[in-house]
Every structure is written in C-alpha cells, then in structure tokens.
Design a protein around this motif. Structure first.
Motif, PDB file in Angstrom:
ATOM      1  N   LYS A 118       0.621  -1.088  -0.022  1.00 15.07           N
ATOM      2  CA  LYS A 118      -0.384   0.106   0.108  1.00 15.07           C
ATOM      3  C   LYS A 118       0.622   1.580  -0.025  1.00 15.07           C
ATOM      4  CE  LYS A 118      -3.785   2.250   2.809  1.00 15.07           C
ATOM      5  NZ  LYS A 118      -4.990   2.393   3.798  1.00 15.07           N
ATOM      6  N   SER A 119       0.882   2.284  -1.182  1.00 11.20           N
ATOM      7  CA  SER A 119       1.438   3.498  -1.137  1.00 11.20           C
ATOM      8  C   SER A 119       0.871   4.137  -0.041  1.00 11.20           C
ATOM      9  CB  SER A 119       1.413   3.960  -2.409  1.00 11.20           C
ATOM     10  OG  SER A 119       2.172   2.637  -2.790  1.00 11.20           O
ATOM     11  N   LEU A 120       1.025   5.476   0.742  1.00 14.40           N
ATOM     12  CA  LEU A 120       0.799   6.051   1.381  1.00 14.40           C
ATOM     13  C   LEU A 120       1.031   7.544   1.089  1.00 14.40           C
ATOM     14  CD1 LEU A 120       0.538   4.619   5.257  1.00 14.40           C
ATOM     15  CD2 LEU A 120      -0.957   4.678   3.342  1.00 14.40           C
ATOM     16  N   SER A 121       0.229   8.489   1.454  1.00 13.96           N
ATOM     17  CA  SER A 121       0.931  10.005   0.878  1.00 13.96           C
ATOM     18  C   SER A 121       1.518  10.773   1.882  1.00 13.96           C
ATOM     19  CB  SER A 121      -0.211  10.942   0.762  1.00 13.96           C
ATOM     20  OG  SER A 121      -0.845  11.325   1.160  1.00 13.96           O
ATOM     21  N   ALA A 122       2.590  11.437   2.158  1.00 16.35           N
ATOM     22  CA  ALA A 122       3.843  11.724   3.013  1.00 16.35           C
ATOM     23  C   ALA A 122       3.832  13.108   3.503  1.00 16.35           C
ATOM     24  CB  ALA A 122       4.159  10.819   3.432  1.00 16.35           C
ATOM     25  N   LYS A 123       4.317  13.548   3.626  1.00 17.21           N
ATOM     26  CA  LYS A 123       5.631  14.761   3.893  1.00 17.21           C
ATOM     27  C   LYS A 123       6.868  15.045   4.362  1.00 17.21           C
ATOM     28  CE  LYS A 123       2.672  18.865   2.353  1.00 17.21           C
ATOM     29  NZ  LYS A 123       2.842  19.589   1.321  1.00 17.21           N
ATOM     30  N   LYS A 124       7.749  14.859   3.981  1.00 13.15           N
ATOM     31  CA  LYS A 124       9.011  14.810   4.446  1.00 13.15           C
ATOM     32  C   LYS A 124       9.754  15.678   4.422  1.00 13.15           C
ATOM     33  CE  LYS A 124      13.499  12.967   3.120  1.00 13.15           C
ATOM     34  NZ  LYS A 124      14.450  12.051   1.587  1.00 13.15           N
ATOM     35  N   PHE A 125      10.741  16.143   5.998  1.00 12.65           N
ATOM     36  CA  PHE A 125      11.148  17.773   6.480  1.00 12.65           C
ATOM     37  C   PHE A 125      12.835  17.111   7.199  1.00 12.65           C
ATOM     38  CE2 PHE A 125       6.437  17.064   8.050  1.00 12.65           C
ATOM     39  CZ  PHE A 125       6.235  18.741   7.581  1.00 12.65           C
ATOM     40  N   SER A 126      13.498  18.211   5.904  1.00  6.95           N
ATOM     41  CA  SER A 126      14.627  18.129   6.547  1.00  6.95           C
ATOM     42  C   SER A 126      15.287  19.063   6.704  1.00  6.95           C
ATOM     43  CB  SER A 126      15.637  17.746   4.744  1.00  6.95           C
ATOM     44  OG  SER A 126      15.142  15.936   4.442  1.00  6.95           O
ATOM     45  N   ILE A 127      16.305  19.604   7.645  1.00  6.55           N
ATOM     46  CA  ILE A 127      17.778  20.381   8.962  1.00  6.55           C
ATOM     47  C   ILE A 127      18.814  19.973   8.227  1.00  6.55           C
ATOM     48  CG2 ILE A 127      18.005  21.972   9.620  1.00  6.55           C
ATOM     49  CD1 ILE A 127      14.872  21.659  11.022  1.00  6.55           C
ATOM     50  N   HIS A 128      19.535  20.820   7.573  1.00  4.99           N
ATOM     51  CA  HIS A 128      21.147  20.282   7.254  1.00  4.99           C
ATOM     52  C   HIS A 128      21.724  21.267   7.572  1.00  4.99           C
ATOM     53  CE1 HIS A 128      19.960  15.986   6.350  1.00  4.99           C
ATOM     54  NE2 HIS A 128      19.746  16.363   5.233  1.00  4.99           N
ATOM     55  N   ASN A 129      22.972  20.857   8.747  1.00 11.95           N
ATOM     56  CA  ASN A 129      23.872  22.710   9.068  1.00 11.95           C
ATOM     57  C   ASN A 129      24.698  22.144  10.228  1.00 11.95           C
ATOM     58  OD1 ASN A 129      22.358  22.595  11.714  1.00 11.95           O
ATOM     59  ND2 ASN A 129      21.070  23.948  10.884  1.00 11.95           N
ATOM     60  N   PRO A 130      25.347  22.811  10.787  1.00 11.36           N
ATOM     61  CA  PRO A 130      26.253  22.599  11.385  1.00 11.36           C
ATOM     62  C   PRO A 130      25.742  22.381  12.497  1.00 11.36           C
ATOM     63  CG  PRO A 130      27.321  24.728  10.295  1.00 11.36           C
ATOM     64  CD  PRO A 130      25.764  24.183   9.718  1.00 11.36           C
ATOM     65  N   ASP A 131      25.251  22.480  13.428  1.00 12.51           N
ATOM     66  CA  ASP A 131      25.078  21.777  14.579  1.00 12.51           C
ATOM     67  C   ASP A 131      24.057  21.105  14.446  1.00 12.51           C
ATOM     68  OD1 ASP A 131      27.051  24.131  15.256  1.00 12.51           O
ATOM     69  OD2 ASP A 131      24.781  25.415  15.513  1.00 12.51           O
ATOM     70  N   LEU A 132      22.839  20.451  13.470  1.00 12.71           N
ATOM     71  CA  LEU A 132      21.737  19.763  13.730  1.00 12.71           C
ATOM     72  C   LEU A 132      21.452  19.374  11.990  1.00 12.71           C
ATOM     73  CD1 LEU A 132      19.233  18.903  14.542  1.00 12.71           C
ATOM     74  CD2 LEU A 132      17.874  20.788  14.037  1.00 12.71           C
ATOM     75  N   ASP A 133      21.754  17.430  12.330  1.00  8.95           N
ATOM     76  CA  ASP A 133      21.497  16.992  10.852  1.00  8.95           C
ATOM     77  C   ASP A 133      20.226  16.879  11.070  1.00  8.95           C
ATOM     78  OD1 ASP A 133      23.119  17.397   8.625  1.00  8.95           O
ATOM     79  OD2 ASP A 133      24.083  16.042  10.156  1.00  8.95           O
TER      80      ASP A 133
END
Length: 205
Positions: A118-133
């Motif tokens: 089953k395929s589900l719709s989703a939302k993807k969130f990303s943060i990539h900086n020197p302090d946080l991945d």
C-alpha cells in the motif's frame, strides 16, 4: 639541665601546635572552597561570534582533605572512575548544558510505501546545518511522525588564572577559573563545577 632543655621543648611544642593549627585551618578553607564553588552563580555571556560562554571559579583544595570536604555521592563516583583520589585525581569538571533553538522548515510531498502493498502519501522535512541534521517523515493516514536526527554538541573548557574585577586590580589575588565555549549556537551552560587537587611538594622541592 632540665631548665636548659625547656626552651627547646617549648619551641617544639609551639611548632607542633602551629602545624596542627595550619592543618585545621586548611580543612576549613577547603570546605569553604567546595561549598562556594558548588552553589555559586556562573557568569554567562555570548562572544563576538555569537557563541555561548560561561565562567566559574575553581575549588582548589588540598589532596589530603579530599575525603573530608567532598560529598559522599561525588566521592564514590570519582573513586569508581579514577581509583585512589589522593594519588590519581588531578581535576574534575561537571558541566550541565542545554540546547535550544527555533527553526522553520517546509515540507515536501512524497510517497511512502509500506510492505510494498500500500502506498501512502507523506510529508518530508529536512534540516542540514553544522549543528543539526534532521530528517522527518509525517504520514497523515497513520497520524505518525518518523524522525532521524543528530545534534552536534561540542564545547571547549579552559582552565586559567585571572584577577577578579575590573582593571586596575594589582592588589587582588588571582583566582583559578574554568570557562566553557560552546560551538553550537543554540547551546549554553546551565551549571559548571570544577575542583582541582593541590598536593604537598616533595622534600627535595
């Protein structure tokens, strides 16, 4: 003959009393050092680069009094880590810190497949900086958020002597201090406690 030896006996007795008085005075001073350092308010500020810094005085105590002036919980912890405190311990620091930062991110639409059935719709969130991945996926149909993240929480500790107060302070005794510098802009020190053991110099010294 006895009267001739009396001055020598008195000098020896006075010497013993003086040494005993110095030893007891050292115990009292060491206890005050520990108490003052444990409950002092640390100095906090941000440097020109916006990084949080904190400074606090160090408790400098005689190694022979370490078992008398430290609390039992700390003693047992240090014994477990370093063994014989009077011989092995040079210094100990405890830094409690926290990281707090606000950020906004926009979600990206994607498709998330479960068991290839089953395929589900989703939302993807990303943060990539020197302090946080940070990578997160929100599944509306399952009302679930799955997150993988890594926080970089590096800091330096400096130990040095400084004269308290503003210059000129020629007649003030230098105080040993510990200072922390956080590389993560969202981090700060909540408390800072440091103790250094002073040992008696050998006979040759």
């Amino acid at each position: 003959m006895i009267w001739k030896l009396l001055p020598i006996v008195l000098v020896i007795a006075l010497g013993i009393l003086f040494l005993s008085w110095r030893k007891e005075r050292q115990k009292v001073n060491n206890f005050k050092e520990i108490q003052n350092t444990q409950f002092q308010e640390i100095e906090k500020w941000k440097d020109a680069a916006g990084k949080s810094r904190a400074r606090a005085e160090i408790a400098e105590i005689n190694a022979s009094n370490v078992k008398l002036v430290m609390n039992e919980e700390l003693l047992q912890m240090l014994k477990k880590e370093v063994g014989n405190l009077r011989r092995n311990l040079i210094s100990y620091s405890a830094v409690k810190s926290s990281t707090e930062e606000k950020f906004k991110i926009k979600g990206k639409d994607t498709v998330y497949i479960i068991n290839e059935l089953k395929s589900l719709s989703a939302k993807k969130f990303s943060i990539h900086n020197p302090d946080l991945d940070f990578d997160g996926i929100y599944l509306p149909e399952l009302d679930s958020l799955m997150v993988n993240y890594k926080i970089t929480h590096n800091f330096d500790i400096f130990y040095y002597y400084k004269k308290p107060g503003k210059s000129p302070n020629l007649f003030r005794r230098k105080r040993a201090v510990a200072e922390t510098k956080f590389h993560n802009h969202g981090s700060q020190a909540d408390s800072l406690f440091t103790v250094v053991l002073e040992r008696k110099k050998g006979v040759l010294k």
